[in-house]
Design a protein around this motif. Structure first.
Motif, PDB file in Angstrom:
ATOM      1  N   SER A 251      45.928  47.561  23.251  1.00  0.00           N
ATOM      2  CA  SER A 251      46.782  47.522  24.441  1.00  0.00           C
ATOM      3  C   SER A 251      48.232  47.252  24.055  1.00  0.00           C
ATOM      4  O   SER A 251      49.158  47.853  24.620  1.00  0.00           O
ATOM      5  CB  SER A 251      46.283  46.447  25.410  1.00  0.00           C
ATOM      6  N   THR A 252      48.427  46.359  23.087  1.00  0.00           N
ATOM      7  CA  THR A 252      49.781  46.062  22.613  1.00  0.00           C
ATOM      8  C   THR A 252      50.421  47.294  21.981  1.00  0.00           C
ATOM      9  O   THR A 252      51.594  47.596  22.222  1.00  0.00           O
ATOM     10  CB  THR A 252      49.743  44.911  21.596  1.00  0.00           C
ATOM     11  N   LYS A 253      49.654  48.006  21.181  1.00  0.00           N
ATOM     12  CA  LYS A 253      50.179  49.219  20.546  1.00  0.00           C
ATOM     13  C   LYS A 253      50.556  50.267  21.584  1.00  0.00           C
ATOM     14  O   LYS A 253      51.544  50.997  21.414  1.00  0.00           O
ATOM     15  CB  LYS A 253      49.141  49.786  19.578  1.00  0.00           C
TER      16      LYS A 253
ATOM     17  N   PHE B 237      59.045  50.916  22.503  1.00  0.00           N
ATOM     18  CA  PHE B 237      59.694  50.881  21.180  1.00  0.00           C
ATOM     19  C   PHE B 237      60.289  49.507  20.878  1.00  0.00           C
ATOM     20  O   PHE B 237      61.379  49.395  20.319  1.00  0.00           O
ATOM     21  CB  PHE B 237      60.786  51.965  21.082  1.00  0.00           C
ATOM     22  N   ARG B 238      59.532  48.471  21.240  1.00  0.00           N
ATOM     23  CA  ARG B 238      59.959  47.094  20.963  1.00  0.00           C
ATOM     24  C   ARG B 238      58.801  46.364  20.276  1.00  0.00           C
ATOM     25  O   ARG B 238      58.114  45.549  20.888  1.00  0.00           O
ATOM     26  CB  ARG B 238      60.342  46.365  22.247  1.00  0.00           C
ATOM     27  N   PRO B 239      58.537  46.646  18.998  1.00  0.00           N
ATOM     28  CA  PRO B 239      57.337  46.082  18.345  1.00  0.00           C
ATOM     29  C   PRO B 239      57.378  44.572  18.128  1.00  0.00           C
ATOM     30  O   PRO B 239      56.367  43.896  18.342  1.00  0.00           O
ATOM     31  CB  PRO B 239      57.286  46.832  17.011  1.00  0.00           C
ATOM     32  N   LEU B 240      58.515  44.035  17.691  1.00  0.00           N
ATOM     33  CA  LEU B 240      58.548  42.620  17.305  1.00  0.00           C
ATOM     34  C   LEU B 240      58.191  41.681  18.454  1.00  0.00           C
ATOM     35  O   LEU B 240      57.259  40.862  18.314  1.00  0.00           O
ATOM     36  CB  LEU B 240      59.908  42.257  16.709  1.00  0.00           C
ATOM     37  N   PRO B 241      58.873  41.723  19.593  1.00  0.00           N
ATOM     38  CA  PRO B 241      58.517  40.783  20.676  1.00  0.00           C
ATOM     39  C   PRO B 241      57.098  40.981  21.191  1.00  0.00           C
ATOM     40  O   PRO B 241      56.428  40.014  21.567  1.00  0.00           O
ATOM     41  CB  PRO B 241      59.562  41.055  21.760  1.00  0.00           C
ATOM     42  N   LEU B 242      56.621  42.221  21.189  1.00  0.00           N
ATOM     43  CA  LEU B 242      55.280  42.478  21.720  1.00  0.00           C
ATOM     44  C   LEU B 242      54.197  42.010  20.750  1.00  0.00           C
ATOM     45  O   LEU B 242      53.169  41.456  21.173  1.00  0.00           O
ATOM     46  CB  LEU B 242      55.116  43.963  22.031  1.00  0.00           C
ATOM     47  N   TYR B 243      54.396  42.217  19.460  1.00  0.00           N
ATOM     48  CA  TYR B 243      53.433  41.692  18.494  1.00  0.00           C
ATOM     49  C   TYR B 243      53.428  40.162  18.508  1.00  0.00           C
ATOM     50  O   TYR B 243      52.374  39.526  18.367  1.00  0.00           O
ATOM     51  CB  TYR B 243      53.746  42.200  17.091  1.00  0.00           C
ATOM     52  N   LEU B 244      54.610  39.567  18.673  1.00  0.00           N
ATOM     53  CA  LEU B 244      54.671  38.099  18.773  1.00  0.00           C
ATOM     54  C   LEU B 244      53.952  37.622  20.032  1.00  0.00           C
ATOM     55  O   LEU B 244      53.258  36.603  20.005  1.00  0.00           O
ATOM     56  CB  LEU B 244      56.129  37.631  18.783  1.00  0.00           C
ATOM     57  N   ALA B 245      54.111  38.363  21.127  1.00  0.00           N
ATOM     58  CA  ALA B 245      53.414  37.998  22.368  1.00  0.00           C
ATOM     59  C   ALA B 245      51.905  38.093  22.181  1.00  0.00           C
ATOM     60  O   ALA B 245      51.145  37.233  22.654  1.00  0.00           O
ATOM     61  CB  ALA B 245      53.868  38.899  23.511  1.00  0.00           C
TER      62      ALA B 245
END
Length: 221
Positions: free
Chosen positions: A176-178, A185-193
């Motif tokens: 779901s995050t991917k 196109f905002r990988p860093l904040p979403l992976y941290l979330a």
């Protein structure tokens, strides 16, 4: 990225990621149940005085613990169809997680059974109880209390291991995050979330573990 943009991103991603987190919990619980259904008979087979039963159980445990979970998923989902055995992503993912966790749970249960005093067996035999009645009525209740911490650790590990099933297109938190990253196109904040969500889920199950231990140990204080 400023605070306002970050807030908008999290608000947009939250429904998808939280739905994925819900699937993660369901898959982990289903795999835990499957692992217990596999692990308990395997643990019993490994303590029986019959080599014909101990040997296949030992091979299973060694194989599952000695190979990566990711490889096991690939074998089940991508490999077995070549011999005519096909599973849906959900079935393949839960099956792989169950088989893997079953090996670890069997070792936790086997160690807990072995930790019960031999005197408990002897006392039960003196009362006329056979092997299976002693195991069921006397040894297992004590062994389960001993095994709770290790079994809870396995469940917490399953919460994190579900992230691997995204490679077989099984929808959970990581996939779901991917999907959200692919549109924002905002990988860093979403992976941290996503990492924070995994952490919160682990903390929740750690709290449930402590509660279960307190309840089970209340009669032994």
């Amino acid at each position: 990225m400023d605070v306002q943009a970050l807030w908008e991103l999290m608000r947009e991603a939250a429904p998808v990621m939280l739905r994925g987190a819900g699937y993660t919990v369901l898959f982990a619980l289903a795999a835990m149940l499957g692992g217990l259904l596999i692990g308990f008979p395997v643990a019993v087979m490994r303590i029986l005085p019959y080599r014909v039963l101990r040997w296949p159980a030992s091979v299973y445990v060694s194989l599952m613990r000695g190979t990566p979970l990711l490889v096991q998923m690939f074998v089940i989902y991508y490999g077995l169809p070549s011999v005519g055995i096909e599973f849906t992503p959900v079935t393949a993912g839960i099956l792989a997680l169950s088989l893997n966790s079953g090996a670890f749970l069997s070792e936790s249960l086997r160690g807990a059974i072995a930790a019960v005093s031999k005197g408990q067996w002897a006392a039960s035999y003196s009362l006329g109880l056979g092997y299976w009645l002693t195991l069921y009525h006397v040894v297992l209740p004590q062994a389960l209390r001993i095994a709770v911490p290790a079994m809870s650790n396995t469940l917490i590990s399953l919460i994190k291991d579900t992230s691997l099933v995204s490679v077989i297109t099984m929808t959970e938190l990581m996939l779901s995050t991917k999907e959200v990253i692919a549109t924002t196109f905002r990988p860093l904040p979403l992976y941290l979330a996503a990492a924070v969500i995994y952490w919160v889920l682990s903390l929740l199950f750690e709290a449930l573990q402590r509660r279960a231990e307190q309840r089970l140990n209340r009669a032994h204080r």
